[in-house]
Design a protein around this motif. Structure first.
Motif, PDB file in Angstrom:
ATOM      1  N   ARG A  99       0.838  -1.191   0.000  1.00 45.81           N
ATOM      2  CA  ARG A  99       0.000   0.000   0.000  1.00 45.81           C
ATOM      3  C   ARG A  99       0.876   1.245   0.000  1.00 45.81           C
ATOM      4  O   ARG A  99       1.923   1.284   0.653  1.00 45.81           O
ATOM      5  CB  ARG A  99      -0.914   0.033   1.227  1.00 45.81           C
ATOM      6  CG  ARG A  99      -1.931  -1.096   1.272  1.00 45.81           C
ATOM      7  CD  ARG A  99      -2.845  -0.972   2.480  1.00 45.81           C
ATOM      8  NE  ARG A  99      -3.703   0.208   2.396  1.00 45.81           N
ATOM      9  CZ  ARG A  99      -4.835   0.262   1.733  1.00 45.81           C
ATOM     10  NH1 ARG A  99      -5.263  -0.801   1.059  1.00 45.81           N
ATOM     11  NH2 ARG A  99      -5.575   1.359   1.709  1.00 45.81           N
ATOM     12  N   GLU A 102      -2.203  -1.975  -3.764  1.00 43.88           N
ATOM     13  CA  GLU A 102      -3.599  -2.366  -3.618  1.00 43.88           C
ATOM     14  C   GLU A 102      -4.514  -1.141  -3.542  1.00 43.88           C
ATOM     15  O   GLU A 102      -5.701  -1.229  -3.893  1.00 43.88           O
ATOM     16  CB  GLU A 102      -3.760  -3.236  -2.367  1.00 43.88           C
ATOM     17  CG  GLU A 102      -3.057  -4.590  -2.472  1.00 43.88           C
ATOM     18  CD  GLU A 102      -3.207  -5.413  -1.214  1.00 43.88           C
ATOM     19  OE1 GLU A 102      -3.815  -4.898  -0.244  1.00 43.88           O
ATOM     20  OE2 GLU A 102      -2.721  -6.560  -1.186  1.00 43.88           O
ATOM     21  N   ASN A 103      -3.969  -0.027  -3.068  1.00 45.20           N
ATOM     22  CA  ASN A 103      -4.768   1.207  -2.946  1.00 45.20           C
ATOM     23  C   ASN A 103      -4.425   2.217  -4.035  1.00 45.20           C
ATOM     24  O   ASN A 103      -4.566   3.421  -3.841  1.00 45.20           O
ATOM     25  CB  ASN A 103      -4.559   1.831  -1.567  1.00 45.20           C
ATOM     26  CG  ASN A 103      -3.117   2.281  -1.332  1.00 45.20           C
ATOM     27  OD1 ASN A 103      -2.185   1.740  -1.924  1.00 45.20           O
ATOM     28  ND2 ASN A 103      -2.925   3.271  -0.472  1.00 45.20           N
ATOM     29  N   ARG A 104      -3.969   1.706  -5.194  1.00 49.31           N
ATOM     30  CA  ARG A 104      -3.499   2.611  -6.235  1.00 49.31           C
ATOM     31  C   ARG A 104      -4.588   3.565  -6.726  1.00 49.31           C
ATOM     32  O   ARG A 104      -4.316   4.725  -7.017  1.00 49.31           O
ATOM     33  CB  ARG A 104      -2.902   1.849  -7.416  1.00 49.31           C
ATOM     34  CG  ARG A 104      -3.845   0.893  -8.116  1.00 49.31           C
ATOM     35  CD  ARG A 104      -3.137   0.181  -9.269  1.00 49.31           C
ATOM     36  NE  ARG A 104      -3.964  -0.888  -9.821  1.00 49.31           N
ATOM     37  CZ  ARG A 104      -3.945  -2.138  -9.363  1.00 49.31           C
ATOM     38  NH1 ARG A 104      -3.166  -2.451  -8.350  1.00 49.31           N
ATOM     39  NH2 ARG A 104      -4.707  -3.066  -9.886  1.00 49.31           N
ATOM     40  N   SER A 145      -7.346   4.773  -5.130  1.00 48.54           N
ATOM     41  CA  SER A 145      -7.646   5.832  -4.165  1.00 48.54           C
ATOM     42  C   SER A 145      -6.487   6.816  -4.075  1.00 48.54           C
ATOM     43  O   SER A 145      -6.708   8.036  -3.988  1.00 48.54           O
ATOM     44  CB  SER A 145      -7.946   5.241  -2.785  1.00 48.54           C
ATOM     45  OG  SER A 145      -6.830   4.534  -2.275  1.00 48.54           O
TER      46      SER A 145
END
Length: 322
Positions: free
Chosen positions: A59, A99-101, A103
């Motif tokens: 992340r 995984e939070n690319r 947002s």
């Protein structure tokens, strides 16, 4: 058709490209010339360590993203001052894997007005090779190019005959440092484990290639240029002294051994070592040395140009491999 005596001033097209990588962010502003070439008007580079702490949870961390936002705002303003009509912002390894690319991407967009274009490892390799060959004027024949990044390494091979191959290797200076180099300076065991992991990963990741003493092996990106700057003893970074300079493999091995014998604080005082790379330069050097040994090449030719130059060249004259 406009003639010389027409009272019309043609405004030159100014392009800007920002490479938002795992470790550093790089800006190039260039003017498009009439003969489909470019003239660099401005360049800047900052170590923001977007991939800091990434290895633990895949992340992008809030603190890292804010450093990137600040840098993108600064670089966007610089591009505007030089008259850039278009700014392309590209994200590489850490953006591909986070995984939070999405947002993180939207958050950066809200704060800077620029939307990150996340490109594949193959596209990154192709654009990097285009920036190198166009800038150095090298023929894409019997040529190998390596870009050691913070989260991955891109390799491009141009054989004498046949099509080129493009590989993205899951080896990056930031996450290798976080995974293997736990002591300061690192222990011999840590170093051996890391270099062995580099060797096995490189052998698994690149296709069989034929390199020999006539192969031009070119290194681009922050790791390669920092090693060259240290080797040359530069007080301030001079890209003209970097481009087409050469370092023998034996000299790189000696430099890597010297650097890993020192703690981070001592490394930070070395002339030519870019601030912010004191801790990760060891892993970067290990990747480069291991790659050269695996490919059996004895000399490293340097290029200051890479991905951002390739992006601009592609805007002007599309890369035939994309």
């Amino acid at each position: 058709m406009l003639k010389c005596d027409d009272e019309v001033i043609l405004k030159a097209m100014i392009h800007a490209a920002i490479d938002l990588g795992t470790n550093a962010i790089r800006l190039i502003v260039a003017e498009e010339l009439s003969d489909r070439k470019i003239r660099i008007l401005h360049r800047n580079r900052l170590v923001v360590r977007l991939g800091e702490g990434f290895a633990g949870g895949k992340r992008i961390q809030p603190e890292s993203l804010q450093r990137a936002v600040k840098a993108v705002k600064e670089f966007s303003s610089e591009a505007a001052r030089f008259g850039a009509q278009k700014v392309i912002l590209v994200g590489t390894s850490v953006w591909r894997e986070a995984e939070n690319r999405e947002s993180a991407r939207q958050s950066l967009h809200r704060e800077t007005g620029l939307l990150v274009q996340i490109i594949s490892g193959e596209a990154e390799a192709k654009l990097t090779s285009y920036g190198v060959t166009q800038t150095l004027g090298l023929s894409p024949k019997n040529l190998a190019i390596a870009d050691i990044g913070g989260g991955s390494s891109e390799c491009i091979f141009f054989p004498v005959h046949g099509k080129p191959s493009f590989s993205s290797i899951p080896l990056g200076a930031v996450w290798l440092t976080e995974k293997y180099l736990l002591h300061d300076p690192p222990t011999a065991c840590e170093w051996e484990q890391m270099t062995e992991f580099c060797r096995s990963t490189i052998e698994e990741s690149i296709p069989p290639v034929c390199t020999d003493s006539q192969t031009h092996f070119v290194g681009t990106g922050g790791t390669a240029t920092t090693l060259a700057t240290i080797e040359q003893g530069q007080r301030s970074y001079d890209p003209d002294r970097i481009n087409n300079s050469v370092i023998p493999l034996a000299s790189l091995e000696e430099l890597a051994d010297h650097l890993r014998s020192m703690p981070v604080r001592a490394r930070g005082k070395i002339r030519g070592l870019e601030k912010g790379r004191e801790d990760i330069i060891l892993a970067g050097a290990a990747i480069m040395v291991t790659l050269m040994k695996t490919l059996r090449v004895a000399r490293l030719r340097l290029s200051d140009a890479g991905l951002p130059e390739g992006i601009i060249w592609h805007e002007i004259s599309p890369n035939p491999y994309l």
